[in-house]
Design a protein around this motif. Sequence first.
Motif, PDB file in Angstrom:
ATOM      1  N   PHE A 107       0.736  -1.212   0.001  1.00  0.00           N
ATOM      2  CA  PHE A 107       0.100  -0.033   0.109  1.00  0.00           C
ATOM      3  C   PHE A 107       0.900   1.291   0.038  1.00  0.00           C
ATOM      4  O   PHE A 107       2.045   1.361   0.296  1.00  0.00           O
ATOM      5  N   ARG A 108       0.124   2.517  -0.119  1.00  0.00           N
ATOM      6  CA  ARG A 108       0.696   3.631  -0.116  1.00  0.00           C
ATOM      7  C   ARG A 108      -0.229   4.651   0.317  1.00  0.00           C
ATOM      8  O   ARG A 108      -1.385   4.681   0.180  1.00  0.00           O
ATOM      9  N   PHE A 109       0.504   5.672   1.018  1.00  0.00           N
ATOM     10  CA  PHE A 109      -0.240   6.807   1.468  1.00  0.00           C
ATOM     11  C   PHE A 109       0.120   7.980   0.852  1.00  0.00           C
ATOM     12  O   PHE A 109       1.404   8.309   0.787  1.00  0.00           O
ATOM     13  N   ILE A 110      -0.998   8.834   0.334  1.00  0.00           N
ATOM     14  CA  ILE A 110      -0.598   9.942  -0.340  1.00  0.00           C
ATOM     15  C   ILE A 110      -0.678  11.378   0.437  1.00  0.00           C
ATOM     16  O   ILE A 110      -1.936  11.399   0.959  1.00  0.00           O
ATOM     17  N   PRO A 111       0.056  12.031   0.470  1.00  0.00           N
ATOM     18  CA  PRO A 111      -0.233  13.091   1.544  1.00  0.00           C
ATOM     19  C   PRO A 111      -0.777  14.214   0.869  1.00  0.00           C
ATOM     20  O   PRO A 111      -1.412  14.378  -0.229  1.00  0.00           O
ATOM     21  N   ASN A 112      -1.559  15.083   1.906  1.00  0.00           N
ATOM     22  CA  ASN A 112      -2.527  15.993   1.529  1.00  0.00           C
ATOM     23  C   ASN A 112      -1.762  17.374   1.211  1.00  0.00           C
ATOM     24  O   ASN A 112      -1.511  18.313   1.860  1.00  0.00           O
ATOM     25  N   VAL A 113      -1.015  17.280   0.062  1.00  0.00           N
ATOM     26  CA  VAL A 113      -0.253  18.631  -0.717  1.00  0.00           C
ATOM     27  C   VAL A 113      -0.778  18.719  -1.861  1.00  0.00           C
ATOM     28  O   VAL A 113      -1.286  18.272  -2.641  1.00  0.00           O
ATOM     29  N   PRO A 114      -0.468  20.098  -2.193  1.00  0.00           N
ATOM     30  CA  PRO A 114      -1.023  20.578  -3.516  1.00  0.00           C
ATOM     31  C   PRO A 114      -0.488  19.906  -4.681  1.00  0.00           C
ATOM     32  O   PRO A 114      -1.148  19.752  -5.718  1.00  0.00           O
ATOM     33  N   ALA A 115       0.932  19.287  -4.570  1.00  0.00           N
ATOM     34  CA  ALA A 115       1.221  18.798  -5.907  1.00  0.00           C
ATOM     35  C   ALA A 115       2.126  17.686  -5.621  1.00  0.00           C
ATOM     36  O   ALA A 115       3.002  18.042  -4.875  1.00  0.00           O
ATOM     37  N   ALA A 116       2.101  16.687  -6.304  1.00  0.00           N
ATOM     38  CA  ALA A 116       3.306  15.561  -6.426  1.00  0.00           C
ATOM     39  C   ALA A 116       3.056  14.542  -7.603  1.00  0.00           C
ATOM     40  O   ALA A 116       1.668  14.516  -8.079  1.00  0.00           O
ATOM     41  N   PRO A 117       4.064  13.761  -7.904  1.00  0.00           N
ATOM     42  CA  PRO A 117       3.839  12.811  -9.146  1.00  0.00           C
ATOM     43  C   PRO A 117       2.699  11.902  -8.602  1.00  0.00           C
ATOM     44  O   PRO A 117       3.425  11.284  -7.680  1.00  0.00           O
ATOM     45  N   ILE A 118       2.111  11.405  -9.327  1.00  0.00           N
ATOM     46  CA  ILE A 118       0.963  10.427  -9.064  1.00  0.00           C
ATOM     47  C   ILE A 118       0.995   9.257 -10.256  1.00  0.00           C
ATOM     48  O   ILE A 118       0.529   8.277 -10.114  1.00  0.00           O
ATOM     49  N   ASP A 119       1.724   9.546 -11.311  1.00  0.00           N
ATOM     50  CA  ASP A 119       1.536   8.627 -12.537  1.00  0.00           C
ATOM     51  C   ASP A 119       2.166   7.182 -12.248  1.00  0.00           C
ATOM     52  O   ASP A 119       1.406   6.178 -12.314  1.00  0.00           O
ATOM     53  N   ALA A 120       3.037   7.124 -11.315  1.00  0.00           N
ATOM     54  CA  ALA A 120       3.749   5.871 -11.023  1.00  0.00           C
ATOM     55  C   ALA A 120       2.685   5.008 -10.168  1.00  0.00           C
ATOM     56  O   ALA A 120       2.493   3.856 -10.042  1.00  0.00           O
ATOM     57  N   ALA A 121       2.140   5.771  -9.287  1.00  0.00           N
ATOM     58  CA  ALA A 121       1.266   5.140  -8.153  1.00  0.00           C
ATOM     59  C   ALA A 121      -0.036   4.796  -8.888  1.00  0.00           C
ATOM     60  O   ALA A 121      -0.389   3.718  -8.781  1.00  0.00           O
ATOM     61  N   VAL A 122      -0.436   5.655  -9.960  1.00  0.00           N
ATOM     62  CA  VAL A 122      -1.623   4.931 -10.621  1.00  0.00           C
ATOM     63  C   VAL A 122      -1.413   3.627 -11.227  1.00  0.00           C
ATOM     64  O   VAL A 122      -2.231   2.739 -11.286  1.00  0.00           O
ATOM     65  N   ARG A 123      -0.334   3.507 -11.927  1.00  0.00           N
ATOM     66  CA  ARG A 123       0.280   2.569 -12.831  1.00  0.00           C
ATOM     67  C   ARG A 123       0.297   1.278 -11.900  1.00  0.00           C
ATOM     68  O   ARG A 123      -0.076   0.156 -12.204  1.00  0.00           O
ATOM     69  N   GLU A 124       1.018   1.663 -10.467  1.00  0.00           N
ATOM     70  CA  GLU A 124       1.215   0.450  -9.752  1.00  0.00           C
ATOM     71  C   GLU A 124      -0.276  -0.115  -9.149  1.00  0.00           C
ATOM     72  O   GLU A 124      -0.511  -1.348  -9.136  1.00  0.00           O
ATOM     73  N   TYR A 140     -14.163  16.401   5.377  1.00  0.00           N
ATOM     74  CA  TYR A 140     -14.756  15.186   5.152  1.00  0.00           C
ATOM     75  C   TYR A 140     -14.599  14.423   3.730  1.00  0.00           C
ATOM     76  O   TYR A 140     -14.365  13.191   3.594  1.00  0.00           O
ATOM     77  N   SER A 141     -14.476  14.891   2.426  1.00  0.00           N
ATOM     78  CA  SER A 141     -14.377  14.433   1.401  1.00  0.00           C
ATOM     79  C   SER A 141     -13.006  13.764   0.910  1.00  0.00           C
ATOM     80  O   SER A 141     -11.780  14.614   1.381  1.00  0.00           O
ATOM     81  N   LEU A 142     -13.024  12.703   0.472  1.00  0.00           N
ATOM     82  CA  LEU A 142     -11.922  12.248  -0.030  1.00  0.00           C
ATOM     83  C   LEU A 142     -11.133  13.073  -1.291  1.00  0.00           C
ATOM     84  O   LEU A 142      -9.867  13.231  -1.304  1.00  0.00           O
ATOM     85  N   PHE A 143     -12.088  13.739  -1.890  1.00  0.00           N
ATOM     86  CA  PHE A 143     -11.416  14.772  -2.838  1.00  0.00           C
ATOM     87  C   PHE A 143     -10.930  16.148  -2.097  1.00  0.00           C
ATOM     88  O   PHE A 143     -10.443  16.831  -2.970  1.00  0.00           O
ATOM     89  N   ALA A 144     -10.939  16.098  -0.909  1.00  0.00           N
ATOM     90  CA  ALA A 144     -10.373  17.296  -0.088  1.00  0.00           C
ATOM     91  C   ALA A 144      -8.647  17.335  -0.469  1.00  0.00           C
ATOM     92  O   ALA A 144      -8.258  18.284  -0.447  1.00  0.00           O
ATOM     93  N   ASN A 145      -8.170  16.100  -0.484  1.00  0.00           N
ATOM     94  CA  ASN A 145      -6.905  15.940  -1.007  1.00  0.00           C
ATOM     95  C   ASN A 145      -6.584  16.352  -2.356  1.00  0.00           C
ATOM     96  O   ASN A 145      -7.353  15.681  -3.123  1.00  0.00           O
ATOM     97  N   PRO A 146      -6.122  17.471  -2.847  1.00  0.00           N
ATOM     98  CA  PRO A 146      -5.817  17.896  -4.281  1.00  0.00           C
ATOM     99  C   PRO A 146      -5.292  16.946  -5.233  1.00  0.00           C
ATOM    100  O   PRO A 146      -5.508  17.347  -6.300  1.00  0.00           O
ATOM    101  N   LEU A 147      -4.547  15.795  -4.694  1.00  0.00           N
ATOM    102  CA  LEU A 147      -4.026  14.807  -5.399  1.00  0.00           C
ATOM    103  C   LEU A 147      -5.212  13.776  -5.960  1.00  0.00           C
ATOM    104  O   LEU A 147      -5.057  13.020  -6.813  1.00  0.00           O
TER     105      LEU A 147
END
Length: 227
Positions: A107-124, A140-147
């Motif tokens: 598993f991975r945890f994605i931090p609550n930050v404005p920008a970060a590379p996510i392509d590799a995490a999506v592929r995985e 409340y919302s999952l989508f409150a995380n900007p990533l």
Amino acid sequence: MASGNVTGQSSPPRVFVDVDVQRDFCEEDGALCVKGSPNALFRRLTEHAVARGIPIVGSVDSHAWDAWEFGSNDTPAPEGAKPGFPDHCVKGTPGWLKVDGTLPPRFRFIPNVPAAPIDAAVRELATGKTQGVYFEKEVYSLFANPLAEGFVRELAAALGGAPEFVVYGVATDYCVRAAALGLAQRGYRTTLLTDAVAGITEAGVAAALAEVRAAGVTLTTSSAVLG
């Protein structure tokens, strides 16, 4: 990005959406315990996902000690009144952790930050190398995380464009509601497992279920996915 299904999944593929299954919410001694949290069922759903190659996208409440929504401090709310919640899900404390048995082996945890590379995490996640990805959030919302927005969009594309997002967790009338509405409002096929959630008040749960149903979310039980 090339599309494809996770090994072992039927078509169309499913994505499990694990909402805030953390000790402070789900265990009796948790700081903000949701009574009736179906922890054994959360474990079964995780086991089923791992066994069947179903990717898990989750959220975790993740606060600092002086979070604005806590009643223990005078940090001003960004807008409106402070809810005055007890301190809960402070990152690094036992209450922040996922309930035992509800994390896949990889598993991975994605931090609550404005920008970060996510392509590799999506592929995985799309190919099964990673089994679960969990987004840290403060509201409340999952989508409150900007990533989360881009991640979910890219994951759906990688899985063929029309996966079914299956939502469960706590609390029905707060974060589960927000996750299900957020997915449905973005056009994703969304199902909520009514026996794999728990809420704060009976009236709040009834209102939340009616609202998500009106938004196009399918309501069913875990037997529909566990068999």
